[in-house]
Design an enzyme around this catalytic site. Structure first.
Site, short mmCIF file in Angstrom:
data_model
loop_
_atom_site.label_atom_id
_atom_site.label_comp_id
_atom_site.label_asym_id
_atom_site.label_seq_id
_atom_site.Cartn_x
_atom_site.Cartn_y
_atom_site.Cartn_z
N ASP A 197 -5.93 -97.29 -22.36
CA ASP A 197 -6.05 -98.06 -23.59
C ASP A 197 -4.84 -97.67 -24.43
O ASP A 197 -4.79 -96.58 -25.00
CB ASP A 197 -7.35 -97.71 -24.33
CG ASP A 197 -7.56 -98.58 -25.57
OD1 ASP A 197 -6.57 -99.16 -26.05
OD2 ASP A 197 -8.69 -98.66 -26.06
N HIS A 198 -3.83 -98.57 -24.51
CA HIS A 198 -2.56 -98.17 -25.12
C HIS A 198 -2.70 -97.84 -26.60
O HIS A 198 -1.85 -97.17 -27.18
CB HIS A 198 -1.49 -99.26 -24.92
CG HIS A 198 -1.74 -100.51 -25.69
ND1 HIS A 198 -2.44 -101.57 -25.18
CD2 HIS A 198 -1.38 -100.87 -26.94
CE1 HIS A 198 -2.50 -102.53 -26.07
NE2 HIS A 198 -1.87 -102.13 -27.16
N LYS A 202 -1.03 -94.19 -29.69
CA LYS A 202 -0.46 -94.19 -31.03
C LYS A 202 -0.74 -92.87 -31.72
O LYS A 202 -1.83 -92.32 -31.64
CB LYS A 202 -1.01 -95.36 -31.85
CG LYS A 202 -0.57 -96.71 -31.28
CD LYS A 202 -0.96 -97.86 -32.16
CE LYS A 202 -0.46 -99.17 -31.59
NZ LYS A 202 1.00 -99.24 -31.51
N HIS A 260 -10.41 -101.10 -27.61
CA HIS A 260 -9.66 -100.53 -28.73
C HIS A 260 -10.58 -100.08 -29.86
O HIS A 260 -10.52 -98.94 -30.32
CB HIS A 260 -8.68 -101.55 -29.30
CG HIS A 260 -7.63 -102.00 -28.34
ND1 HIS A 260 -7.21 -101.22 -27.29
CD2 HIS A 260 -6.90 -103.14 -28.28
CE1 HIS A 260 -6.27 -101.88 -26.63
NE2 HIS A 260 -6.07 -103.04 -27.20
#
Length: 512
Positions: A197-198, A202, A260
Site C-alpha cells: 500500500d504505497h 509516506k 489506504h
C-alpha cells in the site's frame, strides 16, 4: 519558530543496506515501473541503501532485447527522476537491468525466467535471493504466483529467500479477496507475501506511530475522554484521467477505503504494540479493523454518502462530468466520492466517531487526518466578549506537503478578553530537508530486508473488505438516482456535510 533537534551523528540510526537480491518486475513496460519503481530504486542507490549485489529483471509482453529495455528505461528516467542524477551511479544501475519477454499466462515465460535467474545471480552475486513485483492487472496476481511456484522459483532453499510484492487492488470484494488469499497460500507462505500500500511509504504515515508513542504529552490524551472525533480526508483534484475503463469497474469505495483509509484508521487508533516487530504492529492494527462496528442495511443509508462529479470549474478552466470521461458509460452509476461515519467498539474509542471521505475533482489535493479534541468548559469566559470556545485540532498532513499542525486558542492583545486562533506548523522539508522520494523507497527497502511491518497481512485485507462489503451490497441493490450530484471543484455532495452537521460538527477543508 522553534527548530527540531536532530540527533548527533554518533547516535543516529544508520539505515540498513538492502540484502543482495534480484528484483523481477512483472509489468516492466507499464506506467508504475517507469514513474515509480525505477526512480525509487535509483533513489535507494543514491542513498547507499541498495546493495551493490543487486539486479533487475523486467518481464513484459513487448519483445525487447536487454539493450532496448535499458534504452527505454533511460528515456523514461529523464522524465521521472525525482532529483539530481549522478551519471556514474545511473550508468552502474542501468547495466544491472535485463529483460525477459513473454505473456504472463504462458508457461514458456516462466521457463525463460528460470533459465535467466542463475545467470544474473552469478553475474551480480545476488546470493540466490529474489523478490517478484507484480505491477500487473490484478487478474494475473494469483496465476503468476502459481506459475512461479510450479517451476520452483518460490522455493526457499540453502538460506535463500523468495518474496512477492502484490499491488492493489487485492480483490474486488470480500469473497474475491478471500479466494486470492487462498490461492496464494496454497503455494507459498504468508511470510513470503508483501501486499503493498504505497500510502504507507509516506513519511507522515510512518510517523504516526512515532508521534503517538514517543511523545508523553500526546499518548495520555489519545482516547475517548479527550478526543471528540477524528476526520480522515483523501481529496484529489484530478478526475479519472485515462483510467476510465478501470475506475468505472472499481469506484471510490473499492479504490481507497479498504486499503489506504483503513490503514490510516488502524495506525491512528491502534493500541501500543509490544515492539516494532512486524507482527506485533500488525496484530494491533488487525484488532482495530475487527473492532469497527459493522454496517446494517439501515446504517448504510444513514451513515454513508456516495457522489459522482458533474462538470464544473477547476483552476479557471471548465472540466467535463465523470460520465463524459473517456472509457466511462454515459449512464454510469459508479461513485467518485465516498463519505462514511464509523465507530470503533473498544475501550479507548467508545462513542468517538471516525469520519472519512475521499473523492475526485475536489478543490484541493490534500490527504490529512484531523484529531479534534473536546472543547474546554465555557464557564470561565461567560462574563467576557468570548462567544464560543474553539476546539483544539491536531492535523497530520500526509500530502502534498508532509507535516503536522496544532491549532489552539490564545488571547488577542488588548484590554478585553478576546481569543484568537493560533496554528503551530511543522513541515518535514523545513526541518529535515527534502529527500528525493516516490513513496516506494521505504517499501521496496523493507521487502529487501524482510521487514513486513508496513505491508498488509491476509487477515487485515479481509477485515478491510468486511467493513465495506455491506455498503457495496446496499449500493448495488439501490442504484443512485441523483448522479451526478456534485459539481467539479466543490467539496462533494451536500449530504457529506449533513453527515457531520447532524452531529454538530463540520469538515476541516484545506484548499490548495
Amino acid at each position: 519558530m522553534a527548530h527540531a533537534e536532530v540527533l548527533p551523528v554518533a547516535t543516529k540510526r544508520i539505515g540498513k543496506v538492502g540484502d543482495p537480491c534480484v528484483m523481477v518486475i512483472f509489468g516492466f513496460t507499464g506506467d508504475l515501473t517507469r514513474r515509480k519503481l525505477i526512480p525509487a530504486l535509483y533513489n535507494l542507490a543514491s542513498q547507499k541503501l541498495l546493495s551493490k549485489e543487486f539486479a533487475v529483471i523486467g518481464v513484459g509482453r513487448n519483445p525487447l532485447s536487454d539493450e532496448e529495455a535499458r534504452s527505454k528505461v533511460a528515456e523514461d528516467f529523464k522524465k521521472f527522476a525525482t532529483g539530481k542524477v549522478d551519471p556514474a551511479l545511473w550508468e552502474d544501475f542501468l547495466r544491472r537491468i535485463s529483460y525477459v519477454s513473454g505473456d504472463f499466462d504462458d508457461a514458456a515465460t516462466y521457463d525463460k525466467l528460470k533459465e535467466a535467474l542463475p545467470k544474473i545471480d552469478q553475474e551480480h552475486h545476488s546470493h540466490g535471493n529474489v523478490f517478484f513485483y507484480l505491477a500487473t492487472a490484478s487478474k494475473y496476481f494469483g496465476d503468476i504466483v502459481e506459475r512461479l511456484s510450479k517451476v520452483g522459483l518460490m522455493a526457499e532453499e540453502n538460506g535463500h529467500w523468495r518474496r512477492v510484492i502484490i499491488e492493489k487492488p487485492f480483490g474486488h470484494d470480500l469473497d474475491t479477496a478471500k479466494a486470492l488469499n487462498q490461492q496464494l497460500l496454497k503455494v507459498i507462505s504468508e511470510r513470503q507475501i508483501y501486499r503493498i500500500d504505497h500510502y504507507l511509504g509516506k513519511e507522515t504515515v510512518q510517523n504516526i506511530l512515532a508521534f503517538r508513542f514517543a511523545n508523553g504529552i500526546f499518548e495520555p490524551i489519545w482516547n475517548r475522554r479527550y478526543i471528540d472525533h477524528v476526520q480522515i480526508s483523501v481529496a484529489e483534484t484530478v478526475g479519472v484521467e485515462q483510467r476510465g475503463d478501470y475506475y468505472d469497474g472499481a469506484g471510490a469505495l473499492r479504490d481507497m477505503v479498504p486499503n489506504h483509509i483503513m490503514q490510516l484508521i488502524s495506525l491512528c487508533a491502534m493500541e501500543p504494540p509490544i515492539s516494532f516487530e512486524a507482527n506485533a504492529v500488525r496484530d494491533e492494527q488487525a484488532k482495530i479493523l475487527h473492532a469497527i462496528q459493522p454496517f446494517s442495511n439501515e446504517d448504510v443509508l444513514s451513515k454513508t454518502v456516495r457522489g459522482q462529479y458533474g462538470e464544473g470549474m477547476m483552476d479557471g478552466s471548465s472540466v467535463p462530468a465523470y460520465r463524459s470521461e473517456e472509457g466511462v458509460p454515459p449512464d454510469s452509476r459508479t461513485e467518485t466520492f465516498v463519505a462514511m461515519r464509523l465507530l470503533i467498539d473498544n475501550w479507548r474509542w467508545a462513542s468517538v466517531p471516525f469520519y472519512l471521505r475521499t473523492g475526485k475533482r475536489l478543490p484541493g489535493r490534500n490527504t490529512h487526518v484531523v484529531i479534534q479534541f473536546r472543547r474546554a468548559p465555557f464557564m470561565l469566559f461567560r462574563e467576557t466578549p468570548v462567544e464560543n470556545m474553539m476546539p483544539n485540532q491536531l492535523v497530520l498532513h500526509i500530502q502534498p506537503e508532509e507535516g503536522i499542525s496544532l491549532r489552539f486558542a490564545a488571547k488577542v492583545p488588548g484590554p478585553s478578553m478576546q481569543l484568537g486562533e493560533v496554528n503551530m506548523d511543522f513541515e518535514y522539508a523545513d526541518y529535515f530537508g527534502q529527500t528525493p522520494n516516490t513513496g516506494y523507497e521505504r517499501l521496496l527497502h523493507d521487502c529487501m530486508t524482510g521487514d513486513a511491518t508496513l505491508f498488509q497481512r491476509a487477515d487485515m485485507v479481509e477485515a478491510g473488505w468486511s467493513i465495506v462489503n455491506p455498503v457495496l451490497d446496499v449500493w448495488k441493490a439501490l442504484p443512485p438516482r441523483d448522479f451526478p450530484n456534485y459539481a467539479s471543484g466543490t467539496w462533494g455532495p451536500k449530504e457529506a456535510d449533513e453527515l457531520m452537521e447532524r452531529d454538530g460538527r463540520r469538515w476541516r477543508n484545506f484548499d490548495n
